[in-house]
Design a protein around this motif. Structure first.
Motif, PDB file in Angstrom:
ATOM      1  N   UNK A 182      35.245  12.675  -3.924  1.00 26.29           N
ATOM      2  CA  UNK A 182      34.229  12.710  -4.981  1.00 26.29           C
ATOM      3  C   UNK A 182      33.418  11.418  -5.008  1.00 26.29           C
ATOM      4  N   UNK A 183      34.093  10.280  -4.828  1.00 29.16           N
ATOM      5  CA  UNK A 183      33.396   9.000  -4.823  1.00 29.16           C
ATOM      6  C   UNK A 183      32.451   8.905  -3.629  1.00 29.16           C
ATOM      7  N   UNK A 184      32.910   9.339  -2.460  1.00 26.95           N
ATOM      8  CA  UNK A 184      32.063   9.299  -1.265  1.00 26.95           C
ATOM      9  C   UNK A 184      30.829  10.176  -1.420  1.00 26.95           C
ATOM     10  N   UNK A 185      30.983  11.350  -1.991  1.00 31.53           N
ATOM     11  CA  UNK A 185      29.838  12.244  -2.192  1.00 31.53           C
ATOM     12  C   UNK A 185      28.872  11.654  -3.217  1.00 31.53           C
ATOM     13  N   UNK A 202      20.560  16.279   7.530  1.00 34.42           N
ATOM     14  CA  UNK A 202      21.251  14.986   7.465  1.00 34.42           C
ATOM     15  C   UNK A 202      22.209  14.958   6.288  1.00 34.42           C
ATOM     16  N   UNK A 203      21.759  15.429   5.135  1.00 37.63           N
ATOM     17  CA  UNK A 203      22.638  15.460   3.965  1.00 37.63           C
ATOM     18  C   UNK A 203      23.859  16.340   4.217  1.00 37.63           C
ATOM     19  N   UNK A 204      23.624  17.532   4.771  1.00 36.67           N
ATOM     20  CA  UNK A 204      24.731  18.461   5.014  1.00 36.67           C
ATOM     21  C   UNK A 204      25.712  17.899   6.045  1.00 36.67           C
ATOM     22  N   UNK A 205      25.189  17.254   7.080  1.00 40.13           N
ATOM     23  CA  UNK A 205      26.052  16.678   8.115  1.00 40.13           C
ATOM     24  C   UNK A 205      26.944  15.584   7.544  1.00 40.13           C
ATOM     25  N   UNK A 206      26.371  14.738   6.720  1.00 43.75           N
ATOM     26  CA  UNK A 206      27.150  13.658   6.116  1.00 43.75           C
ATOM     27  C   UNK A 206      28.171  14.202   5.118  1.00 43.75           C
ATOM     28  N   UNK A 207      27.765  15.207   4.338  1.00 40.79           N
ATOM     29  CA  UNK A 207      28.706  15.810   3.392  1.00 40.79           C
ATOM     30  C   UNK A 207      29.861  16.486   4.135  1.00 40.79           C
ATOM     31  N   UNK A 208      29.562  17.138   5.253  1.00 40.46           N
ATOM     32  CA  UNK A 208      30.617  17.766   6.057  1.00 40.46           C
ATOM     33  C   UNK A 208      31.554  16.719   6.647  1.00 40.46           C
ATOM     34  N   UNK A 231      32.985   5.898   7.228  1.00 44.60           N
ATOM     35  CA  UNK A 231      32.031   6.857   6.669  1.00 44.60           C
ATOM     36  C   UNK A 231      30.836   6.136   6.050  1.00 44.60           C
ATOM     37  N   UNK A 232      31.052   4.976   5.451  1.00 41.78           N
ATOM     38  CA  UNK A 232      29.929   4.196   4.927  1.00 41.78           C
ATOM     39  C   UNK A 232      28.978   3.790   6.046  1.00 41.78           C
ATOM     40  N   UNK A 233      29.531   3.366   7.166  1.00 41.62           N
ATOM     41  CA  UNK A 233      28.688   2.973   8.307  1.00 41.62           C
ATOM     42  C   UNK A 233      27.888   4.171   8.810  1.00 41.62           C
ATOM     43  N   UNK A 234      28.518   5.331   8.874  1.00 48.28           N
ATOM     44  CA  UNK A 234      27.826   6.539   9.317  1.00 48.28           C
ATOM     45  C   UNK A 234      26.689   6.888   8.372  1.00 48.28           C
ATOM     46  N   UNK A 235      26.943   6.799   7.062  1.00 50.28           N
ATOM     47  CA  UNK A 235      25.896   7.098   6.086  1.00 50.28           C
ATOM     48  C   UNK A 235      24.736   6.118   6.206  1.00 50.28           C
ATOM     49  N   UNK A 236      25.044   4.842   6.301  1.00 51.30           N
ATOM     50  CA  UNK A 236      23.983   3.831   6.374  1.00 51.30           C
ATOM     51  C   UNK A 236      23.099   4.041   7.597  1.00 51.30           C
ATOM     52  N   UNK A 237      23.715   4.329   8.738  1.00 53.77           N
ATOM     53  CA  UNK A 237      22.941   4.508   9.972  1.00 53.77           C
ATOM     54  C   UNK A 237      22.069   5.757   9.917  1.00 53.77           C
TER      55      UNK A 237
END
Length: 272
Positions: free
Chosen positions: A249-252, A79-85, A128-134
């Protein structure tokens, strides 16, 4: 290349230090403790539920949840790698690709003009925020279920986590949702800084050669003039690459903050 303004950052998570450096907001270190902050963020119904969870005997959960193991560890890594990608591959968060084909010049110009509109960056950030939250919310719920199935104090921990998740989610959305607005100021400052630098460079280029000051010889016996120092050439649009890198950088950093509850549940499962 244009650089972000250097400012004294606060101590604390990388996300806070990054936003302090990139924005013009004057933020002071809070003297309130975490418990003081939470007292303002929790509603009275949440406070009652939290008190009951901490003081009453935890409920007994019927067995049936899949035991924690390497598969769950791998899922968290995935999950972490997918979101970072997703952050790295988004066109708002990575430098623009350099096209060598001159026939694509009109396309490049159109893309640059689209990127110069901050509303596009804002929409990408929110997406991207919505994707991370879900994704992180689903992972946190699964791990919480595994923690609860251990019963005893682990069940109490799961109940507390569920209460805090529900109570703090609106505050989290409000605080993290303000980040795109903060980045807009950084976006505009970078654009104006490059425009001013290019205007100065153009004015310098239009100055007649005889009007430019000539350097003095190193000494009376040395008649060889010193070389004229020229400014490094400015690449038009370089400020966009700077902004994309800063936004990434902020998103990560935000991803790391959002994953902290998951890391806490993982640590509890590993220790039990």
């Amino acid at each position: 290349m244009l650089q972000a303004p250097q400012r004294t950052g606060l101590s604390g998570p990388t996300l806070i230090r990054l936003l302090t450096r990139l924005t013009d907001a004057e933020v002071l270190e809070s003297r309130q403790s975490l418990s003081d902050h939470l007292s303002h963020w929790l509603g009275w119904t949440d406070a009652i539920a939290l008190s009951a969870a901490l003081n009453n005997r935890p409920p007994v959960i019927a067995p049936g949840s899949r035991p924690f193991g390497s598969a769950e560890e791998r899922e968290c890594v995935r999950v972490r790698a997918t979101l970072a990608d997703a952050i790295a591959s988004d066109t708002a968060a990575t430098p623009a690709k350099k096209h060598q084909d001159r026939s694509q010049a009109p396309v490049k110009k159109a893309l640059a003009e689209a990127d110069a509109d901050y509303s596009n960056f804002r929409q990408r950030y929110l997406s991207l925020q919505h994707t991370m939250e879900t994704s992180i919310g689903n992972l946190r719920s699964r791990l919480r279920g595994m923690v609860a199935a251990r019963n005893g104090e682990m069940t109490r921990l799961a109940v507390v986590d569920a209460i805090m998740d529900r109570a703090l989610l609106p505050k989290e959305r409000a605080l993290l949702g303000a980040i795109p607005k903060l980045l807009q100021g950084h976006f505009e400052r970078l654009r104006l800084a490059e425009a001013a630098a290019m205007a100065n460079a153009n004015a310098e280029a239009e100055t007649p050669a005889e009007a430019k000051a000539q350097p003095e010889p190193a000494s009376e016996g040395d008649l060889t003039p010193l070389p004229v120092q020229t400014a490094a050439p400015i690449t038009p649009g370089a400020w966009l690459d700077v902004f994309r890198n800063d936004m990434r950088s902020v998103l990560l950093a935000e991803l790391d903050v959002r994953l902290q509850p998951v890391e806490g549940l993982l640590a509890a499962l590993r220790a039990s």
